[in-house]
Design a protein around this motif. Structure first.
Motif, PDB file in Angstrom:
ATOM      1  N   SER A   1       0.846  -1.199   0.000  1.00 43.79           N
ATOM      2  CA  SER A   1       0.000   0.000   0.000  1.00 43.79           C
ATOM      3  C   SER A   1       0.880   1.247   0.000  1.00 43.79           C
ATOM      4  N   SER A   2       0.411   2.293  -0.689  1.00 42.36           N
ATOM      5  CA  SER A   2       1.127   3.581  -0.684  1.00 42.36           C
ATOM      6  C   SER A   2       0.601   4.351   0.508  1.00 42.36           C
ATOM      7  N   ASN A   3       1.340   4.422   1.582  1.00 43.35           N
ATOM      8  CA  ASN A   3       0.831   5.111   2.764  1.00 43.35           C
ATOM      9  C   ASN A   3       0.507   6.563   2.456  1.00 43.35           C
ATOM     10  N   ALA A   4      -0.661   6.992   2.949  1.00 45.50           N
ATOM     11  CA  ALA A   4      -1.010   8.410   2.843  1.00 45.50           C
ATOM     12  C   ALA A   4      -0.412   9.085   4.084  1.00 45.50           C
ATOM     13  N   LEU A   5       0.773   9.610   3.928  1.00 47.38           N
ATOM     14  CA  LEU A   5       1.532  10.089   5.090  1.00 47.38           C
ATOM     15  C   LEU A   5       1.004  11.425   5.594  1.00 47.38           C
ATOM     16  N   VAL A   6       0.778  11.495   6.889  1.00 42.17           N
ATOM     17  CA  VAL A   6       0.289  12.741   7.493  1.00 42.17           C
ATOM     18  C   VAL A   6       1.344  13.835   7.336  1.00 42.17           C
ATOM     19  N   GLU A   7       0.901  14.996   6.891  1.00 41.02           N
ATOM     20  CA  GLU A   7       1.817  16.119   6.669  1.00 41.02           C
ATOM     21  C   GLU A   7       1.090  17.426   6.970  1.00 41.02           C
ATOM     22  N   PRO A   8       1.851  18.455   7.351  1.00 36.40           N
ATOM     23  CA  PRO A   8       1.237  19.781   7.466  1.00 36.40           C
ATOM     24  C   PRO A   8       1.297  20.501   6.119  1.00 36.40           C
ATOM     25  N   ASP A   9       0.382  21.456   5.909  1.00 34.03           N
ATOM     26  CA  ASP A   9       0.550  22.319   4.744  1.00 34.03           C
ATOM     27  C   ASP A   9       1.520  23.436   5.121  1.00 34.03           C
ATOM     28  N   ARG A  10       1.669  24.399   4.237  1.00 36.05           N
ATOM     29  CA  ARG A  10       2.694  25.413   4.461  1.00 36.05           C
ATOM     30  C   ARG A  10       2.399  26.311   5.659  1.00 36.05           C
ATOM     31  N   THR A  11       1.108  26.314   6.090  1.00 39.98           N
ATOM     32  CA  THR A  11       0.776  27.136   7.250  1.00 39.98           C
ATOM     33  C   THR A  11       0.776  26.306   8.535  1.00 39.98           C
ATOM     34  N   GLY A  12       1.094  25.006   8.433  1.00 40.82           N
ATOM     35  CA  GLY A  12       1.165  24.167   9.631  1.00 40.82           C
ATOM     36  C   GLY A  12      -0.130  23.442   9.948  1.00 40.82           C
ATOM     37  N   ARG A  13      -1.122  23.547   9.049  1.00 40.89           N
ATOM     38  CA  ARG A  13      -2.383  22.834   9.279  1.00 40.89           C
ATOM     39  C   ARG A  13      -2.295  21.418   8.756  1.00 40.89           C
ATOM     40  N   ARG A  14      -2.966  20.486   9.465  1.00 41.28           N
ATOM     41  CA  ARG A  14      -2.909  19.092   9.024  1.00 41.28           C
ATOM     42  C   ARG A  14      -3.663  18.904   7.716  1.00 41.28           C
ATOM     43  N   ILE A  15      -3.025  18.228   6.760  1.00 42.75           N
ATOM     44  CA  ILE A  15      -3.675  17.909   5.492  1.00 42.75           C
ATOM     45  C   ILE A  15      -4.396  16.576   5.689  1.00 42.75           C
ATOM     46  N   MET A  16      -5.616  16.484   5.197  1.00 47.36           N
ATOM     47  CA  MET A  16      -6.392  15.240   5.348  1.00 47.36           C
ATOM     48  C   MET A  16      -5.924  14.252   4.276  1.00 47.36           C
ATOM     49  N   THR A  17      -4.799  13.614   4.558  1.00 43.94           N
ATOM     50  CA  THR A  17      -4.097  12.905   3.483  1.00 43.94           C
ATOM     51  C   THR A  17      -4.821  11.667   2.969  1.00 43.94           C
ATOM     52  N   LEU A  18      -5.438  10.891   3.856  1.00 45.02           N
ATOM     53  CA  LEU A  18      -6.120   9.681   3.360  1.00 45.02           C
ATOM     54  C   LEU A  18      -7.340  10.063   2.520  1.00 45.02           C
ATOM     55  N   ILE A  19      -8.029  11.122   2.950  1.00 45.41           N
ATOM     56  CA  ILE A  19      -9.192  11.597   2.188  1.00 45.41           C
ATOM     57  C   ILE A  19      -8.724  12.053   0.794  1.00 45.41           C
ATOM     58  N   GLN A  20      -7.611  12.781   0.772  1.00 47.26           N
ATOM     59  CA  GLN A  20      -7.045  13.224  -0.510  1.00 47.26           C
ATOM     60  C   GLN A  20      -6.637  12.027  -1.365  1.00 47.26           C
ATOM     61  N   TYR A  21      -6.032  11.024  -0.697  1.00 44.69           N
ATOM     62  CA  TYR A  21      -5.542   9.861  -1.444  1.00 44.69           C
ATOM     63  C   TYR A  21      -6.699   9.121  -2.129  1.00 44.69           C
TER      64      TYR A  21
END
Ligand SMILES: [Zn+2]
Length: 327
Positions: A197-217
């Motif tokens: 599986s390609s992990n949807a890795l948790v990351e902040p955006d440029r302002t430090g807010r959490r990106i909803m990575t699995l939803i995006q994936y």
């Protein structure tokens, strides 16, 4: 080599003992232009394989027109500095890759602070603090991997080397795939890996807010699922010749895992760290950041579907089965 309509792709696949199996990157030649899609890891093996593939096919570094990057992870950009130290070559990547590849100090310290707060709020305690220490060391360590030279930004609807650029955030916020409609080719990076599986890795955006990575994936998987593809050139493992079927398999696995995590929440396990221990057992310690990414991704996903809700107690998020107001 794979050829179609005057265009040739030369896959460079370098074995690794990691579960990734291989680091893949691709030379693509068409009408006198030679592009490199991704650039492996910074190792003698990758460099040797790259130079060998070039010379066996009659190319030198001077024939290389451009480097195109699917995303900014270390195992996709490793040879860029070695190549550009011989010859300056334009590098193309997602605009969100640029501050990551340039190792922007402000962004990196914001990223460390983001994980510090995240792990604390997810109830990770000392395991989280250990990981934050590691992140701080990585920031110092990785300074040497800063990409030199200019990086040209790409986004949806751009075309580069005759390929349509498609933004596919999820595995990373800056992920791109490159599509050739007539040839039915998709250069897919880590968006899809056939054997894992390609992990949807948790990351902040440029302002430090959490990106909803699995939803995006999930959205990105669906976005590409309608494309007519014969070969997807993946960043690791085998070439993918059953793209549509693989997308369906990955989506159904995501739904199953979401259901299992929902059951754990229903059983009364309420923090992300406890859920991670319960679901992943000893992997919680061994693969801490991956495991936490997974759990947090699924909690976001379930929350978005109104299946769970959360409450902050003593600075730690607790997750519960969703109850509509007044019910
Ligand atoms: Zn990656």
């Amino acid at each position: 080599m794979i050829s179609k309509e005057g265009c040739s792709v030369y896959p460079i696949m370098v074995p690794t003992h990691y579960s990734l199996r291989t680091f893949n990157f691709y030379l693509i030649e068409e009408a006198g232009s030679l592009s490199l899609i991704d650039a492996g890891v910074d190792s003698e093996e990758c460099w040797g394989a790259f130079i060998r593939m070039m010379s066996e096919n009659g190319f030198t570094l001077h024939d290389l027109t451009r480097i195109i990057i699917t995303h900014s992870h270390q195992d996709h950009v490793g040879l860029i500095n070695r190549i550009s130290s011989v010859r300056e070559i334009p590098v193309y990547a997602h605009k969100e890759s640029i501050h990551r590849l340039k190792r922007d100090k402000e962004f990196l310290s914001l990223r460390v602070a983001f994980f510090q707060q995240l792990y604390q709020e997810m109830g990770c305690g000392t395991s989280g603090e250990r990981q934050v220490q590691k992140l701080k060391e990585d920031v110092r360590e990785n300074e040497k991997n800063k990409i030199r030279g200019d990086i040209l930004p790409l986004n949806d609807f751009n075309t580069v080397a005759g390929l349509q650029v498609i933004e596919t955030p999820g595995h990373s916020p800056d992920h791109l795939v490159f599509f050739h409609e007539q040839r039915k080719w998709l250069f897919i990076g880590d968006h899809l890996i056939s054997h894992m599986s390609s992990n949807a890795l948790v990351e902040p955006d440029r302002t430090g807010r959490r990106i909803m990575t699995l939803i995006q994936y999930v959205d990105s998987l669906k976005k590409c699922s309608s494309l007519d593809i014969e070969i997807a050139f993946s960043g690791h493992g085998e070439l993918i010749r059953n793209h549509k079927e693989l997308v369906m398999t990955k989506l159904s696995r995501i739904h199953k895992r979401a259901d299992m995590i929902l059951l754990l929440v229903a059983s009364g396990i309420s923090t992300a760290a406890e859920l991670a221990v319960s679901y992943f057992k000893e992997l919680y310690q061994r693969e801490f950041s991956l495991v936490m990414s997974e759990i947090i991704g699924y909690l976001d996903y379930l929350e978005m579907q109104n299946k769970i809700q959360k409450e902050l107690k003593d600075e730690i998020w607790h997750y519960y089965i969703y109850k509509a107001d007044g019910v």
